[in-house]
Design a protein around this motif. Structure first.
Motif, mmCIF file in Angstrom:
data_model
loop_
_atom_site.group_PDB
_atom_site.id
_atom_site.type_symbol
_atom_site.label_atom_id
_atom_site.label_comp_id
_atom_site.label_asym_id
_atom_site.label_seq_id
_atom_site.Cartn_x
_atom_site.Cartn_y
_atom_site.Cartn_z
ATOM 1 N N LEU A 184 16.450 -2.347 2.808
ATOM 2 C CA LEU A 184 15.050 -2.757 2.779
ATOM 3 C C LEU A 184 14.122 -1.556 2.906
ATOM 4 C CD1 LEU A 184 15.091 -6.040 4.891
ATOM 5 C CD2 LEU A 184 14.938 -5.812 2.398
ATOM 6 N N VAL A 185 14.483 -0.595 3.749
ATOM 7 C CA VAL A 185 13.686 0.623 3.868
ATOM 8 C C VAL A 185 13.607 1.328 2.519
ATOM 9 C CG1 VAL A 185 13.660 2.950 4.865
ATOM 10 C CG2 VAL A 185 14.092 0.968 6.331
ATOM 11 N N LEU A 186 14.749 1.501 1.883
ATOM 12 C CA LEU A 186 14.771 2.196 0.597
ATOM 13 C C LEU A 186 14.054 1.390 -0.480
ATOM 14 C CD1 LEU A 186 15.603 4.610 -1.049
ATOM 15 C CD2 LEU A 186 17.865 3.572 -1.383
ATOM 16 N N ALA A 187 14.217 0.068 -0.454
ATOM 17 C CA ALA A 187 13.522 -0.765 -1.435
ATOM 18 C C ALA A 187 12.014 -0.598 -1.308
ATOM 19 C CB ALA A 187 13.914 -2.232 -1.255
ATOM 20 N N ALA A 188 11.492 -0.583 -0.079
ATOM 21 C CA ALA A 188 10.055 -0.423 0.128
ATOM 22 C C ALA A 188 9.583 0.963 -0.290
ATOM 23 C CB ALA A 188 9.704 -0.685 1.588
ATOM 24 N N ILE A 189 10.376 1.988 -0.001
ATOM 25 C CA ILE A 189 10.020 3.348 -0.417
ATOM 26 C C ILE A 189 9.969 3.446 -1.941
ATOM 27 C CG2 ILE A 189 10.849 5.738 -0.485
ATOM 28 C CD1 ILE A 189 11.964 5.275 2.351
ATOM 29 N N LEU A 190 11.007 2.973 -2.602
ATOM 30 C CA LEU A 190 11.058 3.078 -4.058
ATOM 31 C C LEU A 190 9.977 2.233 -4.720
ATOM 32 C CD1 LEU A 190 14.914 3.066 -4.715
ATOM 33 C CD2 LEU A 190 13.363 5.018 -4.533
ATOM 34 N N ALA A 191 9.695 1.052 -4.164
ATOM 35 C CA ALA A 191 8.628 0.223 -4.719
ATOM 36 C C ALA A 191 7.281 0.922 -4.582
ATOM 37 C CB ALA A 191 8.606 -1.138 -4.033
ATOM 38 N N GLY A 192 7.064 1.597 -3.445
ATOM 39 C CA GLY A 192 5.834 2.347 -3.269
ATOM 40 C C GLY A 192 5.721 3.506 -4.243
ATOM 41 N N MET A 193 6.804 4.229 -4.443
ATOM 42 C CA MET A 193 6.796 5.329 -5.402
ATOM 43 C C MET A 193 6.521 4.820 -6.816
ATOM 44 S SD MET A 193 9.990 7.594 -3.902
ATOM 45 C CE MET A 193 9.899 8.832 -5.214
ATOM 46 N N LEU A 194 7.136 3.703 -7.173
ATOM 47 C CA LEU A 194 6.886 3.110 -8.491
ATOM 48 C C LEU A 194 5.414 2.742 -8.653
ATOM 49 C CD1 LEU A 194 9.952 0.777 -9.112
ATOM 50 C CD2 LEU A 194 9.120 2.542 -10.670
ATOM 51 N N GLU A 195 4.842 2.164 -7.617
ATOM 52 C CA GLU A 195 3.424 1.796 -7.673
ATOM 53 C C GLU A 195 2.577 3.030 -7.972
ATOM 54 O OE1 GLU A 195 0.382 -1.285 -7.147
ATOM 55 O OE2 GLU A 195 2.546 -1.287 -7.534
ATOM 56 N N GLY A 196 2.896 4.123 -7.295
ATOM 57 C CA GLY A 196 2.138 5.346 -7.528
ATOM 58 C C GLY A 196 2.333 5.921 -8.906
ATOM 59 N N LEU A 197 3.571 5.901 -9.409
ATOM 60 C CA LEU A 197 3.857 6.440 -10.739
ATOM 61 C C LEU A 197 3.233 5.586 -11.833
ATOM 62 C CD1 LEU A 197 7.612 7.376 -10.147
ATOM 63 C CD2 LEU A 197 5.730 8.996 -10.470
ATOM 64 N N GLU A 198 3.336 4.268 -11.679
ATOM 65 C CA GLU A 198 2.816 3.379 -12.720
ATOM 66 C C GLU A 198 1.298 3.340 -12.735
ATOM 67 O OE1 GLU A 198 6.680 0.319 -12.687
ATOM 68 O OE2 GLU A 198 4.804 -0.246 -11.709
ATOM 69 N N GLN A 199 0.685 3.406 -11.557
ATOM 70 C CA GLN A 199 -0.779 3.346 -11.464
ATOM 71 C C GLN A 199 -1.422 4.727 -11.391
ATOM 72 O OE1 GLN A 199 -2.139 0.383 -11.852
ATOM 73 N NE2 GLN A 199 -0.105 -0.569 -11.810
ATOM 74 N N LYS A 200 -0.595 5.767 -11.385
ATOM 75 C CA LYS A 200 -1.074 7.157 -11.290
ATOM 76 C C LYS A 200 -2.042 7.317 -10.102
ATOM 77 C CE LYS A 200 -0.471 8.053 -16.242
ATOM 78 N NZ LYS A 200 0.901 8.514 -15.998
ATOM 79 N N ILE A 201 -1.554 6.922 -8.938
ATOM 80 C CA ILE A 201 -2.366 6.974 -7.724
ATOM 81 C C ILE A 201 -2.404 8.405 -7.191
ATOM 82 C CG2 ILE A 201 -2.578 6.160 -5.346
ATOM 83 C CD1 ILE A 201 -1.142 3.594 -6.223
ATOM 84 N N GLU A 202 -3.605 8.957 -7.067
ATOM 85 C CA GLU A 202 -3.765 10.294 -6.507
ATOM 86 C C GLU A 202 -3.891 10.185 -4.983
ATOM 87 O OE1 GLU A 202 -3.582 13.288 -7.592
ATOM 88 O OE2 GLU A 202 -3.458 12.947 -9.770
ATOM 89 N N PRO A 203 -3.088 10.936 -4.248
ATOM 90 C CA PRO A 203 -3.208 10.911 -2.788
ATOM 91 C C PRO A 203 -4.375 11.775 -2.335
ATOM 92 C CG PRO A 203 -1.546 12.499 -3.420
ATOM 93 C CD PRO A 203 -2.035 11.865 -4.707
ATOM 94 N N PRO A 204 -4.796 11.650 -1.080
ATOM 95 C CA PRO A 204 -5.773 12.600 -0.543
ATOM 96 C C PRO A 204 -5.145 13.990 -0.472
ATOM 97 C CG PRO A 204 -4.856 11.244 1.204
ATOM 98 C CD PRO A 204 -4.358 10.666 -0.088
ATOM 99 N N PRO A 205 -5.935 15.003 -0.215
ATOM 100 C CA PRO A 205 -5.363 16.354 -0.097
ATOM 101 C C PRO A 205 -4.234 16.397 0.934
ATOM 102 C CG PRO A 205 -7.757 16.466 -0.157
ATOM 103 C CD PRO A 205 -7.404 15.009 -0.047
ATOM 104 N N ALA A 206 -3.191 17.164 0.616
ATOM 105 C CA ALA A 206 -2.081 17.311 1.550
ATOM 106 C C ALA A 206 -2.594 17.865 2.879
ATOM 107 C CB ALA A 206 -1.017 18.225 0.964
ATOM 108 N N LEU A 207 -2.125 17.265 3.961
ATOM 109 C CA LEU A 207 -2.622 17.646 5.281
ATOM 110 C C LEU A 207 -2.003 18.960 5.730
ATOM 111 C CD1 LEU A 207 -3.308 15.293 8.208
ATOM 112 C CD2 LEU A 207 -1.988 17.366 8.631
ATOM 113 N N VAL A 208 -2.821 19.819 6.292
ATOM 114 C CA VAL A 208 -2.376 21.075 6.876
ATOM 115 C C VAL A 208 -2.658 21.023 8.367
ATOM 116 C CG1 VAL A 208 -2.668 23.576 6.915
ATOM 117 C CG2 VAL A 208 -2.820 22.339 4.734
ATOM 118 N N GLY A 209 -1.674 21.357 9.179
ATOM 119 C CA GLY A 209 -1.867 21.342 10.623
ATOM 120 C C GLY A 209 -1.301 20.092 11.263
#
Length: 464
Positions: free
Chosen positions: A376-401
């Motif tokens: 279930l953990v992996l299913a949720a991770i992969l589903a989230g990644m698919l959502e981002g790839l299919e919808q081309k979701i841009e994340p906020p800037p990578a956090l530093v610190g």
């Protein structure tokens, strides 16, 4: 040979088991006294049956009958009537079939024993039946199949943290083992702690070899008697999740054989670090190349996959942290994430891009507790990644610190929030189906209610 996201040689994908897998086992090991058929339930707890060794071949020929409602049991193994999959349906049997490649000897058993993972199918008139939608393994298989259309295969590795404890008397809480000084203290990456537990740790490694589990590094973690075992990356995500399930059982079995108790409880000791399940994922193209390392699209794909994980993270938290106790682990400064963040080589964020060469580029998901269901953990991770790839979701800037000092949306701080978010999430309904969302949600709501009805000893000390 293709390499994994960490630069290590890839473990080959699990192949379809030949029809004579049982015969090959008998030829190699002889007839066992017992065959353990293992079915991970909705909480990742192994259920199943013991069969006589002479029945080994029948498991492949006839399958194993187990009630479909086993996926409506709570963490204590009790029926959750609100799922409406028990007596309301006549409590019908499903038919379980062996998972290819998981028939293994059990080296810690006191007598010759074989074990095999099984997965649930619903009788529909066909020879094997249709995959049962409430089996977490079938949920993962459904999501993995969506990557085929993109020409990609997830390459996955799990890291599991656990404690070795002294077993207590019935009703007593197991106690930590302080191996070197006899004192409770942090001793990160300690070689002396590895030496102190060398007998049981070596036996764990030997059992992994005997069972063909791709165990890699063993390290001493942040607390006394806490360790982490890393598994090699697999280009077969189903096999990677199976490995994690079987590794937990192996560690528990070897620990008991050595007079210890292994626990994957997310927060077993209030004053020390919790147990996490970190998951590393890259995406492999048909030629074996790492999609995230492609000069033309790799950086964008990595960002979009991270963006999808962040966008779906709060909705999916109940799958990553399924236990009442697990929310005690998500506290600032604990190396467990508390906010929806990502970054490069930063262990305070929820999604980390580990340092390394381009061919090793991957995402490390750091939220899950070690007790969570790997499928279930992996299913949720992969589903989230698919959502981002299919919808081309841009994340906020990578956090530093330090992410603990950064303003960002917070993960669900308590199980009640996670249950409410999960149970109404359109993303969860899309990825897992409305029926799975309902059943899982009501099960966890019932578990939460059981904990809130308990009066803690501290309450008596304070108010009585």
């Amino acid at each position: 040979m293709p390499v994994s996201a960490s630069g290590q040689p890839l473990q080959p994908a699990a192949q379809e088991a030949p029809a004579d897998e049982a015969a090959a086992y008998l030829n190699a090991f002889g007839t066992p006294d017992v065959v353990e058929v293992l079915l991970p339930d909705t909480s990742g707890i192994l259920r199943g049956k013991w069969l006589p060794g002479s029945s080994l071949g029948k498991v492949w020929k006839d399958g194993v009958a187990i009630p479909l409602s086993i996926f409506g049991l709570d963490v204590w193994g009790c029926e959750v009537e609100a799922t409406q999959i028990h007596l309301e349906t006549g409590d019908k049997d499903g038919l379980c079939w062996p998972v290819p490649g998981t028939l293994k000897p059990v080296p810690w058993a006191s007598r010759p024993t074989a074990q095999v993972l099984i997965t649930m199918h619903q009788p529909d008139g066909s020879a094997r039946g249709a995959p049962w939608r409430l089996d977490p393994r079938q949920q993962l298989a459904k999501i993995v199949s969506r990557f085929d259309a993109l020409g990609l295969t997830p390459c996955v590795a799990f890291e599991l943290e656990f404690y070795l404890l002294k077993p207590g008397a019935p009703g007593e809480v197991p106690q930590p083992v302080f191996p070197a000084t006899g004192q409770a203290r942090q001793n990160m990456y300690s070689m002396s702690d590895l030496d102190a537990f060398s007998d049981v740790l070596h036996e764990i490694r030997e059992a992994c070899v005997a069972q063909g589990l791709p165990a890699d590094t063993v390290i001493s973690e942040a607390a006394p008697g806490q360790f982490e075992v890393n598994l090699y990356h697999r280009v077969d995500p189903m096999a990677a999740a199976d490995d994690a399930i079987l590794l937990r059982r192996l560690i528990d079995g070897v620990a008991r054989r050595n007079g210890l108790r292994a626990t994957f409880m997310a927060k077993p000791l209030a004053d020390f670090a919790g147990n996490g399940m970190h998951v590393h994922v890259s995406l492999v193209e048909k030629d074996g190349a790492n999609h995230f390392a492609r000069p033309d699209v790799g950086d964008a794909a990595l960002r979009h996959a991270a963006g999808g994980l962040l966008a779906t993270m709060i909705d999916s938290t109940l799958l990553f942290v399924p236990s009442f106790n697990g929310y005690r682990r998500l506290v600032p400064g604990s190396y467990a994430p508390v906010s929806v963040t990502w970054g490069y080589d930063n262990r305070s964020v929820a999604v980390r891009v580990p340092n390394g060469p381009p061919k090793a580029r991957r995402l490390e998901h750091r939220i899950a507790g070690a007790e969570a269901h790997p499928h279930l953990v992996l299913a949720a991770i992969l589903a989230g990644m698919l959502e981002g790839l299919e919808q081309k979701i841009e994340p906020p800037p990578a956090l530093v610190g330090n992410a603990y000092d950064h303003e960002a949306p917070k993960l669900s701080p308590a199980m009640a929030d996670a249950v409410a978010r999960f149970s109404t999430s359109p993303f969860i309904a899309k990825a897992f189906g409305e029926e799975y969302r309902r059943v899982y949600g009501v099960m966890k709501a019932e578990e939460l209610a059981a904990f809130t009805r308990v009066i803690l000893p501290l309450e008596y000390e304070t108010y009585l």
